[in-house]
Structures are given as C-alpha cells and as structure tokens.
Design a protein around this motif. Structure first.
Motif, PDB file in Angstrom:
ATOM      1  N   TRP A  42     -43.808  75.956   8.682  1.00 26.39           N
ATOM      2  CA  TRP A  42     -42.651  76.813   8.897  1.00 26.39           C
ATOM      3  C   TRP A  42     -41.407  76.125   8.350  1.00 26.39           C
ATOM      4  O   TRP A  42     -41.318  74.907   8.373  1.00 26.39           O
ATOM      5  CB  TRP A  42     -42.395  77.058  10.396  1.00 26.39           C
ATOM      6  N   SER A  58     -42.374  81.698   7.378  1.00 22.38           N
ATOM      7  CA  SER A  58     -43.750  81.218   7.303  1.00 22.38           C
ATOM      8  C   SER A  58     -44.025  80.639   5.926  1.00 22.38           C
ATOM      9  O   SER A  58     -43.739  81.266   4.907  1.00 22.38           O
ATOM     10  CB  SER A  58     -44.714  82.372   7.585  1.00 22.38           C
ATOM     11  N   LEU A  59     -44.601  79.444   5.907  1.00 20.75           N
ATOM     12  CA  LEU A  59     -44.977  78.812   4.642  1.00 20.75           C
ATOM     13  C   LEU A  59     -46.479  78.898   4.419  1.00 20.75           C
ATOM     14  O   LEU A  59     -47.003  78.339   3.458  1.00 20.75           O
ATOM     15  CB  LEU A  59     -44.533  77.340   4.647  1.00 20.75           C
ATOM     16  N   ASN A  60     -47.155  79.591   5.319  1.00 23.41           N
ATOM     17  CA  ASN A  60     -48.609  79.726   5.234  1.00 23.41           C
ATOM     18  C   ASN A  60     -48.986  80.627   4.062  1.00 23.41           C
ATOM     19  O   ASN A  60     -48.634  81.803   4.040  1.00 23.41           O
ATOM     20  CB  ASN A  60     -49.120  80.330   6.547  1.00 23.41           C
ATOM     21  N   ARG A  63     -50.403  84.146   4.702  1.00 22.79           N
ATOM     22  CA  ARG A  63     -49.679  85.197   5.396  1.00 22.79           C
ATOM     23  C   ARG A  63     -48.667  85.838   4.471  1.00 22.79           C
ATOM     24  O   ARG A  63     -48.232  85.241   3.497  1.00 22.79           O
ATOM     25  CB  ARG A  63     -48.910  84.601   6.587  1.00 22.79           C
ATOM     26  N   ARG A  64     -48.279  87.035   4.802  1.00 21.40           N
ATOM     27  CA  ARG A  64     -47.197  87.711   4.090  1.00 21.40           C
ATOM     28  C   ARG A  64     -46.212  88.221   5.129  1.00 21.40           C
ATOM     29  O   ARG A  64     -46.653  88.772   6.141  1.00 21.40           O
ATOM     30  CB  ARG A  64     -47.728  88.884   3.263  1.00 21.40           C
ATOM     31  N   ARG A  66     -44.342  85.201   2.801  1.00 23.42           N
ATOM     32  CA  ARG A  66     -44.365  83.754   2.831  1.00 23.42           C
ATOM     33  C   ARG A  66     -43.282  83.211   1.920  1.00 23.42           C
ATOM     34  O   ARG A  66     -42.832  83.888   1.002  1.00 23.42           O
ATOM     35  CB  ARG A  66     -45.720  83.225   2.386  1.00 23.42           C
ATOM     36  N   GLU A  68     -41.674  79.442  -0.032  1.00 23.96           N
ATOM     37  CA  GLU A  68     -41.942  78.075  -0.463  1.00 23.96           C
ATOM     38  C   GLU A  68     -40.671  77.265  -0.330  1.00 23.96           C
ATOM     39  O   GLU A  68     -39.579  77.760  -0.616  1.00 23.96           O
ATOM     40  CB  GLU A  68     -42.388  78.049  -1.930  1.00 23.96           C
TER      41      GLU A  68
END
Ligand SMILES: [Zn+2]
Length: 105
Positions: A42, A58-60, A63-64, A66, A68
C-alpha cells in the motif's frame, strides 16, 4: 538540511512501514509505503487537497485499481497513475519526484 539550502524540493518523502496504518493520522509531507514480506502493498498519505482524509493506494498487481510507486535517491516518491480523491474534496493530482502536480479535471 538540503531542503533548507534550497537544493531539494518536495511535498512528500517516502517512509517505509511494516503494516497498514489503519486510521492513524499520517503527517503531511509523508507518503507511507507499506512493505510486508518484501512486497510493496500500500501507499498511504493524507489528502493534500485540504480535507486531510487518508488515501490508501493498493500496489497489489492483482487488484484494480492499482498504483505504482517509485522513489529516487532522496526518497521522493513518484506515483502512477494519478490520484483522484473521490469522496471528500474530490481533488485530482499527480505525485512526481515528491512534488504534487494538480490536475485541472
Ligand atoms: Zn481531500
């Protein structure tokens, strides 16, 4: 120090933390990067648009939406894509090399 000398300019610096801050108030000027088990999970910051609400990105990759986050030598974050705060002040901005760039939309 460098900032005081005018050599380094930024609105945000990265601070690495081990877990999601929950409802903790994140100081202005800090972008908390939650790294768990060596994985960036995160990016959390207080909304710079005036409402101060906590924004969690979210940096995963699975997931959307997301985001960077990259950082330079001085720990200044670059976040992509832009951040559009939908709930409170509805501000829309980019973070590039630690600087806020406001979007007009
Ligand atoms: Zn806001």
């Amino acid at each position: 120090m460098l900032r005081r000398l005018g050599l380094l300019d930024f609105n945000f610096l990265v601070k690495r933390v081990a877990r999601h801050p929950g409802k903790t108030e994140i100081p202005a000027g800090e972008l908390w990067l939650v790294i768990d088990g060596g994985v960036k999970k995160w990016a959390c910051l207080s909304c710079p648009g005036g409402c101060g609400v906590q924004i969690s990105l979210s940096l995963n990759p699975e997931r959307r939406p997301r985001w960077e986050v990259d950082q330079d030598f001085w720990q200044r974050p670059t976040v992509s894509p832009s951040i559009h705060q939908q709930k409170m002040c509805r501000c829309h901005f980019w973070i590039r090399k630690g600087m806020i760039l406001w979007s007009k939309t």
